[in-house]
Design a protein around this motif. Structure first.
Motif: not given
Ligand SMILES: Nc1nc2c(c(=O)[nH]1)N[C@H]1C(S)=C(S)[C@@H](COP(=O)(O)OP(=O)(O)OC[C@H]3O[C@@H](n4cnc5c(=O)[nH]c(N)nc54)[C@H](O)[C@@H]3O)O[C@H]1N2
Ligand SMILES: Nc1nc2c(c(=O)[nH]1)N[C@H]1C(S)=C(S)[C@@H](COP(=O)(O)OP(=O)(O)OC[C@H]3O[C@@H](n4cnc5c(=O)[nH]c(N)nc54)[C@H](O)[C@@H]3O)O[C@H]1N2
Ligand code: SF4
Ligand SMILES: [Mo]
Length: 755
Positions: A227-229, A231-233, A252-254, A271-275, A347-349, A646-648, A651-653
């Protein structure tokens, strides 16, 4: 001055809302011009807060139409047209703040490529030509009916969205499935929230995000997974910044994102070692006895199995695969366990992963076993993406029958049928195919006609080249959008021009379950119509207007939604119409008639499960675990990098159909598509910052610029989804439980560009 007082520009609404559609009038509507006049009467939209009724200089507040934060924006209106906006200081969500997209929300309505009249292609290979509404609607109906006659009722389908109001979603879902006989219709929320929905349903017994934004401020340990609030939120992040507890912030983000940089602990995992990482944290917590035994016993099922399952996931075992040290894992576990109020956000991660559902449930498990739920500052909290993704979960009539009923249940079908006043035989007894299955249906010649509303799959769907080819294979593709230039609209046989945010009314549900109101403060350009009016017109031309007789304005649909929600976890029968939503700064579900009797005004910060009662039959939550699965397309010799997306920027949607039109926003992000690559890898390939590179996957090959940055790890690269090239590379694979695409993992090679 109170919000209610300032906003009191409205006139009584009842007379308008209850006025039924008169059939003779609508029959007359069968000429292009008349359709528009009769179906889009200003002032028929509940509040009467339209460009026509707001003559003098006034202001009014509406919910933002981009992200699910759901900020309140104060619109400044002159001669019935909004001319500017400022963030609403009284709105309980944003408290006077807004991000650049919100500030620029009006600007993008005036773009040159707005769809201003229907466009029709005479035949495959022919150009799209302007037609009037009458021709457009007649053609739409006759083509879809012809397809159904030839290939069966279920050979036409729809793809909808998390970006139109609930009332429009409900109308579309009911019209398509009960009126037009479709079985299959899904939405872009499959790309976004399906995993959270599935995880919550299985764990809590209902799709029920439990939190309220005040939890950002009350927590003393906030954990953000994928989750990268910042930028995203960004306004949710502002709420975190208001936290007075000097909180521990674990990310937790790569990638070393803006959010990770602001964290007190960044778990820069593989990536994907979250579980496995979450199981290791759980293992440490259980081993040390840092659990809330009373809560577990009283309110959950499955603890023994969970404890047994996580036993092998010791920090020592997980350290190497996750790329994290034993110390890092133990420290994170300790911080969560020792917090007075820990909240876990994802979020999306997490959602966009081939094992997303179980990862989300590993987060939910952690909150449950530590008793971090139902109290201020706690929760297992999925952050929602689009402005009304939450609305689509409840009201789109795709996976669930309207209002989170079940298609499979005869009792539910009868209930919905009787509230809608339709024959229950019209309601399908099975849910729709998921988005990916609809796409596959096109490939298998099972789906021949498709109606796409407020989403842009030719850009946003995974493995895009295949998607575009398949859209071209359809007998008839209808795209209903604000702009005629979207990647999907240019492929369409028929484009239906839609009004956008600010040009129509209805409700959005934000991430904390708050119904907020949007307002009509602008006239839509040319002949563009509110989606609501387009659905009404389609109902007319299809020949089922009587089915929707009551639904002549958004607020009338809202009343039906209230009836449908009665006695259910999402009960909203206590809301006193749009007017009260407006006066209160939105109202969170549930808000039942009983609640309304007990309290004069709705409390503004309500969370779920304070009583420990979950929504499975036995009232308990389930602790669910599964073994991690291998990544389907891990990097290899030929494709040595893992591509994340993901989100850059703030200002971009998404696919940039809206934000791409603002000059101000345009100054705030790179215009050319780019790939973020670690300095070490760049050196090895022999490229410098700004050089042209070609990114190659097994699906496609794209030219972009290199952005050399240590925020990505060596061996991984990142591309924002806002540039259409990104999904030419992605691998079509899905979470098996939620069918959400796993957008954030596929193998690519990178070579310097020769030119
Ligand atoms: N500015 C802006 N804001 C938006 C949007 C937008 O387009 N632009 N879109 C809205 C929508 S619809 C959504 S869904 C949200 C999305 O909001 P976010 O989910 O916060 O955004 P993303 O950038 O898609 O993904 C979040 C992070 O997941 C990380 N990630 C990738 N793989 C993994 C992994 O295996 N594990 C972990 N832990 N993390 C991983 C990425 O590095 C990325 O930083 O944003 C909403 N807000
Ligand atoms: N590689 C990669 N791909 C991704 C993601 C990722 O992280 N990585 N994220 C995924 C996620 S989470 C999401 S949510 C999707 C988003 O993907 P899309 O839904 O395809 O993206 P948008 O650009 O938001 O498309 C919305 C469309 O609706 C139109 N529109 C806006 N308002 C209205 C309206 O009121 N009425 C009508 N009729 N049209 C309107 C806009 O002009 C636009 O064309 O992308 C997904 N794709
Ligand atoms: S944070 Fe989201 S809701 Fe708030 S102004 Fe920005 S885009 Fe709109
Ligand atoms: Mo999303």
């Amino acid at each position: 001055m109170s919000l209610a007082k300032e906003n009191d520009l409205t006139k009584p609404v009842d007379a308008e809302v209850k006025r039924p559609v008169r059939l003779p009038q609508l029959l007359q509507a069968r000429t292009g011009k008349m359709t528009r006049q009769l179906l889009l009467e200003p002032g028929r939209h509940g509040l009467g807060m339209t460009h026509a009724s707001m003559k003098a200089d006034q202001t009014t507040t509406a919910t933002c139409g981009y992200c699910a934060t759901g900020c309140g924006l104060r619109l400044h209106v002159r001669d019935g047209q909004a001319v500017g906006l400022t963030p609403e200081t009284q709105y309980p969500v944003n408290l006077g703040m807004a991000c650049p997209k919100g500030w620029e929300a009006l600007e993008v309505l005036d773009a040159d490529d707005r769809a201003t009249s229907p466009l029709l292609r005479a035949g495959k290979g022919q150009p799209q030509e302007r037609v009037d509404w009458d021709t457009a609607l007649k053609t739409f109906v006759s083509r879809f009916k012809a397809i159904q006659e030839q290939h069966g009722d279920h050979s036409v389908a729809f793809l909808s969205t998390g970006q139109i109001p609930c009332e429009e979603m409900a109308y579309l879902g009911a019209l398509a499935k009960f009126g037009m006989g479709m079985l299959h219709g899904d939405g872009n929320t499959r790309q976004c929230m399906a995993t959270a929905v599935t995880a919550y349903k299985e764990s809590f017994g209902f799709d029920a995000p439990p939190y309220t934004y005040d939890d950002f401020e009350q927590s003393d340990c906030l954990v953000f997974v994928g989750s990268n609030p910042c930028i995203g939120h960004p306004i949710m992040w502002e709420r975190v910044l208001r936290n007075q507890n000097d909180p521990e912030i674990i990310v937790l983000d790569p990638r070393r994102t803006e959010t990770a940089m602001a964290a007190t602990q960044h778990l820069q995992l593989q990536p994907k070692s979250d579980l496995e990482v979450l199981y290791a944290i759980t293992q440490v917590i259980i081993e040390n006895g840092w659990i809330d035994r009373d809560f577990i016993e009283a309110h959950t099922n499955g603890f023994e199995a969970l404890a047994k399952h996580v036993q092998p996931y010791t920090p020592e075992q997980v350290a190497q695969r996750s790329g994290l040290s034993v110390h890092t894992l133990r420290r994170a576990a300790e911080s969560i366990a020792h917090a007075k109020a820990a909240s876990l956000w994802w979020t999306m991660g997490v959602n966009q992963s081939y094992q997303g559902t179980r990862t989300a449930q590993a987060i939910i498990n952690l909150a449950l076993i530590t008793g971090n739920i139902g109290r201020p500052g706690t929760g297992a909290n999925s952050i929602t993406g689009q402005c009304n993704a939450m609305g689509s979960r409840l009201w789109s009539n795709t996976t669930n029958l309207l209002g989170h009923h079940r298609f499979e249940s005869a009792e539910d079908r009868n209930r919905v049928a009787s509230i809608l006043g339709i024959d229950s035989q019209r309601i399908p007894d099975q849910p729709s195919w998921s988005y990916d299955r609809i796409i596959e249906g096109i490939k298998n010649d099972e789906i021949k006609g498709l109606w796409v509303i407020a989403t842009n799959p030719a850009h946003s769907w995974i493995d895009q080249d295949q998607c575009r080819e398949l859209l071209d294979q359809l007998d008839f593709l209808v795209v209903q959008d604000m702009y005629h230039s979207t990647e999907t609209a240019v492929q369409a046989d028929l484009v239906l021009p839609a009004a956008g945010w600010g040009e129509k009314e209805g409700t959005f549900i934000n991430s904390e379950r708050r119904y907020g109101l949007l307002k009509k403060v602008r006239k839509a350009p040319g002949e563009a119509l509110a989606d609501f009016q387009i659905f009404r017109a389609v109902a007319q031309y299809w020949g089922v207007p009587e089915m929707f007789e009551k639904w002549d304005a958004p607020e009338a649909v809202f009343q039906t939604m209230q009836e449908l929600s009665a006695g259910r976890p999402n009960d909203l029968t206590g809301i006193d119409g749009y007017r009260q939503l407006d006066q209160c700064g939105g109202i969170q579900w549930p808000w039942s008639r009983d609640d309304a009797k007990r309290h004069r005004t709705p409390e503004q910060q309500r969370r779920l499960f304070a009583d420990g009662k979950f929504l499975h039959q036995d009232g308990k939550a389930r602790l669910i675990v599964e073994r991690p699965s291998p990544m389907p397309e891990a990097p290899c010799e030929d494709y040595p990098f893992l591509l994340l997306s993901g989100r850059g920027t703030v200002s971009q949607w998404h696919t940039q159909t809206r934000t791409g039109k603002s000059l101000v926003l345009g100054k705030l992000y790179p215009q050319n598509p780019y790939v973020e690559i670690h300095p070490h890898d760049a050196k090895q390939i022999g490229i410098a910052n700004g050089d042209g590179v070609t990114v190659i996957s097994r699906r496609g090959k794209v030219d972009v610029l290199a952005m050399v940055t240590p925020t990505v790890q060596s061996g991984q690269v990142f591309m924002p989804m806002h540039y259409e090239v990104t999904n030419r590379l992605t691998l079509s694979h899905f979470d098996p439980h939620s069918r959400q695409p796993s957008f954030k993992d596929c193998a690519v090679a990178i070579v310097p560009r020769v030119s």
